[in-house]
Design a protein around this motif. Structure first.
Motif, PDB file in Angstrom:
ATOM      1  N   ALA A  15       0.855  -1.189   0.000  1.00 56.83           N
ATOM      2  CA  ALA A  15       0.000   0.000   0.000  1.00 56.83           C
ATOM      3  C   ALA A  15       0.886   1.231   0.000  1.00 56.83           C
ATOM      4  O   ALA A  15       2.036   1.201   0.446  1.00 56.83           O
ATOM      5  N   ARG A  16       0.328   2.305  -0.517  1.00 57.50           N
ATOM      6  CA  ARG A  16       1.083   3.558  -0.601  1.00 57.50           C
ATOM      7  C   ARG A  16       0.213   4.700  -0.100  1.00 57.50           C
ATOM      8  O   ARG A  16      -0.938   4.830  -0.515  1.00 57.50           O
ATOM      9  N   GLU A  17       0.760   5.484   0.801  1.00 54.53           N
ATOM     10  CA  GLU A  17       0.059   6.658   1.302  1.00 54.53           C
ATOM     11  C   GLU A  17       0.572   7.873   0.546  1.00 54.53           C
ATOM     12  O   GLU A  17       1.777   8.063   0.412  1.00 54.53           O
ATOM     13  N   ARG A  26      -3.217  21.200 -10.002  1.00 54.85           N
ATOM     14  CA  ARG A  26      -3.236  22.253 -11.026  1.00 54.85           C
ATOM     15  C   ARG A  26      -2.483  21.802 -12.281  1.00 54.85           C
ATOM     16  O   ARG A  26      -2.945  22.038 -13.401  1.00 54.85           O
ATOM     17  N   SER A  27      -1.340  21.173 -12.100  1.00 53.22           N
ATOM     18  CA  SER A  27      -0.563  20.686 -13.249  1.00 53.22           C
ATOM     19  C   SER A  27      -1.343  19.646 -14.037  1.00 53.22           C
ATOM     20  O   SER A  27      -1.349  19.659 -15.272  1.00 53.22           O
ATOM     21  N   PHE A  28      -2.002  18.749 -13.323  1.00 55.12           N
ATOM     22  CA  PHE A  28      -2.788  17.712 -13.994  1.00 55.12           C
ATOM     23  C   PHE A  28      -3.937  18.346 -14.774  1.00 55.12           C
ATOM     24  O   PHE A  28      -4.167  18.006 -15.944  1.00 55.12           O
ATOM     25  N   GLY A  62      -2.731   8.432 -11.556  1.00 57.24           N
ATOM     26  CA  GLY A  62      -1.384   8.992 -11.494  1.00 57.24           C
ATOM     27  C   GLY A  62      -0.790   9.003 -10.097  1.00 57.24           C
ATOM     28  O   GLY A  62       0.426   9.036  -9.942  1.00 57.24           O
ATOM     29  N   LEU A  63      -1.645   8.968  -9.071  1.00 57.77           N
ATOM     30  CA  LEU A  63      -1.114   8.960  -7.706  1.00 57.77           C
ATOM     31  C   LEU A  63      -0.319   7.703  -7.416  1.00 57.77           C
ATOM     32  O   LEU A  63       0.596   7.705  -6.604  1.00 57.77           O
ATOM     33  N   LEU A 106      -3.533   4.033  -1.114  1.00 59.10           N
ATOM     34  CA  LEU A 106      -3.807   3.221  -2.288  1.00 59.10           C
ATOM     35  C   LEU A 106      -3.337   1.806  -1.982  1.00 59.10           C
ATOM     36  O   LEU A 106      -2.160   1.592  -1.656  1.00 59.10           O
ATOM     37  N   ALA A 107      -4.249   0.847  -2.060  1.00 60.29           N
ATOM     38  CA  ALA A 107      -3.937  -0.543  -1.737  1.00 60.29           C
ATOM     39  C   ALA A 107      -4.212  -1.416  -2.963  1.00 60.29           C
ATOM     40  O   ALA A 107      -5.351  -1.814  -3.212  1.00 60.29           O
TER      41      ALA A 107
END
Length: 154
Positions: A15-17, A26-28, A62-63, A106-107
């Motif tokens: 998993a990622r935090e 804003r860039s996205f 993208g995260l 995100l898991a």
């Protein structure tokens, strides 16, 4: 390369935090041609009822990226030659909005492995549950990775 072992189904990946940052939002928004000021101007977002800049659709995909080579470790651990990887498809199921300033977890989990054309095309399905800091569901992401095996059928 050989076939991807179906025993990978059910494998939970680390998993990622991640922190949702205004600048990245804003860039996205700019990169996808989003012109609605709700996605770039905090005052416009708040006037529209948001706590801060909202996360645009597809941004969550993208995260999970952004760590360079580490993004693909799960594939190389399965014996996948990255030179033969194609993006097959992706889908999103949204449960609640996310905003700048949120911390999301995100898991990811491998949910399917199958092949077509006698093994020449192998498919990996990865689903990622996205949760907010309170553990509430934000979205479920699903992506299909296609791996071409040039040695299949020889």
């Amino acid at each position: 390369m050989g076939a991807i072992d179906p025993a990978a189904i059910g494998t939970e990946l680390p998993a990622r935090e991640v922190d949702v940052e205004r600048g990245r939002l804003r860039s996205f928004a700019s990169a996808i041609g989003e012109t609605d000021p709700v996605y770039s101007d905090v005052d416009a977002a708040k006037s529209a009822g948001h706590a801060d800049l909202p996360v645009p659709p597809t941004f969550l995909f993208g995260l999970g990226l952004g760590r360079g080579e580490a993004d693909f470790t799960w594939l190389t651990d399965l014996g996948v030659d990255l030179r033969h990887v194609l993006h097959g498809e992706q889908s999103f199921t949204y449960h609640s909005p996310a905003h700048a300033g949120d911390t999301l977890t995100l898991a990811p989990k491998i949910t399917d492995v199958f092949s077509k054309r006698g093994g020449a095309l192998q498919f990996l399905v990865r689903e990622t549950a996205v949760r907010d800091a309170g553990g509430n569901p934000v979205a479920d992401l699903r992506e299909t990775i296609v791996v071409r095996d040039p040695g299949a059928g020889k």
